[in-house]
Design a protein around this motif. Sequence first.
Motif, PDB file in Angstrom:
ATOM      1  N   VAL A 177      -7.940  -0.664  -5.212  1.00 51.33           N
ATOM      2  CA  VAL A 177      -7.573  -1.815  -4.374  1.00 51.33           C
ATOM      3  C   VAL A 177      -8.786  -2.734  -4.324  1.00 51.33           C
ATOM      4  O   VAL A 177      -9.877  -2.301  -3.947  1.00 51.33           O
ATOM      5  CB  VAL A 177      -7.197  -1.367  -2.944  1.00 51.33           C
ATOM      6  N   LEU A 190       0.836  -1.205   0.000  1.00 50.95           N
ATOM      7  CA  LEU A 190       0.000   0.000   0.000  1.00 50.95           C
ATOM      8  C   LEU A 190       0.878   1.265   0.000  1.00 50.95           C
ATOM      9  O   LEU A 190       0.475   2.314  -0.487  1.00 50.95           O
ATOM     10  CB  LEU A 190      -0.867  -0.048   1.275  1.00 50.95           C
ATOM     11  N   LEU A 200      -5.761  -0.208   5.472  1.00 50.21           N
ATOM     12  CA  LEU A 200      -6.682   0.106   4.384  1.00 50.21           C
ATOM     13  C   LEU A 200      -7.789   1.038   4.856  1.00 50.21           C
ATOM     14  O   LEU A 200      -8.219   0.953   5.984  1.00 50.21           O
ATOM     15  CB  LEU A 200      -7.300  -1.189   3.878  1.00 50.21           C
TER      16      LEU A 200
END
Length: 328
Positions: free
Chosen positions: A278, A264, A328
């Motif tokens: 993503v 990431l 995330l």
Amino acid sequence: MYLIVIISFSLYIFTGRLTIMLHLTLRQLRVYEAVAHHLSYSRAAKALHLTQPAVSMQIKQLEESVGLALFEQLGKKIYLTEAGKEFSRYCRNILDQLAEMENVLEEMKGIDRGKLSISVATTASHFATQLLAEFCKRYPKVSVSLDVTNREYLLNHLAQNDMDMVVMGKPPEGLDLDMTSFMENPLVIIAAVNHPLVHTPNIPLDRLQQETFLVREQGSGTRIAMERYFGEHNVKLTTGSEMSTNEAIKQAVQAGMGLGILSLHTLSLELEAQRLVVLDVQSFPIMRDWYVVHRTGKRLSATAQMFKEFLLNEGAQIAEKKGFSLTL
Ligand code: PGA
């Protein structure tokens, strides 16, 4: 570094009646150590960024100077001779002593004017440059040398002890290394914005078997983590092109060549600009950690020690502030 070292020194061995004088250069010792480590001229040349003939020539000159063969070739493989094994022991000690001497002298200069040489994983370079910039703002007179390479070459740097420290994913067990994690490293699956899976929630892992994946080169930590993960989950991926940079993978995914798996930390700009997506895949992201690593017992210079503490105490917060998401 060895390229600019031109000091030649002599080693005197008194053997009763006989006095042997060896003329060796540090460059030869560095080359010798790399060949002895890899047991391959071509791999040593790659690790040292030299050509294979240059490496063979250095070893030839060294053997002439020593007066003994240090390597022998059996079939396609090379091995250390008895003399080579003995030479290796001394060579390692000499190079370790030199590194320590450099550190002690650096320390005497004080943190303000010290030097810092670090090597970071290709993937870590995305945030490492930001962290270095912050460190240099605090200590403007420190001069920094940054080497960016993949996991395999980082392990070589550690074996050769030629950097203050290394920033990488978890090193393999069983090596004599001092390693401390300082930040999480989530690996995610990325797709082009118009990929059919973009809006699918909770994609099952085995659905990925119908897709083609673009992968990093052999020796990359990202690739090793990805292969281990899918191996453990009995998912067989189809891999397409192999690429040696994260940038190339991102471009190829955007161009619709397949899916990619990247940290990431390499994706902040593309996600912000909505050029990549993503995917929401079951049991993802793969969670890894970033480690600061050096050989056990290594005597760090004051500058290196300061940088290590800076990474451990503030690295994660600064990276996050600079836009490198930790989750995330
Ligand atoms: P890399 O990353 O894929 O750039 O070698 C290192 C790691 O994740 O260990």
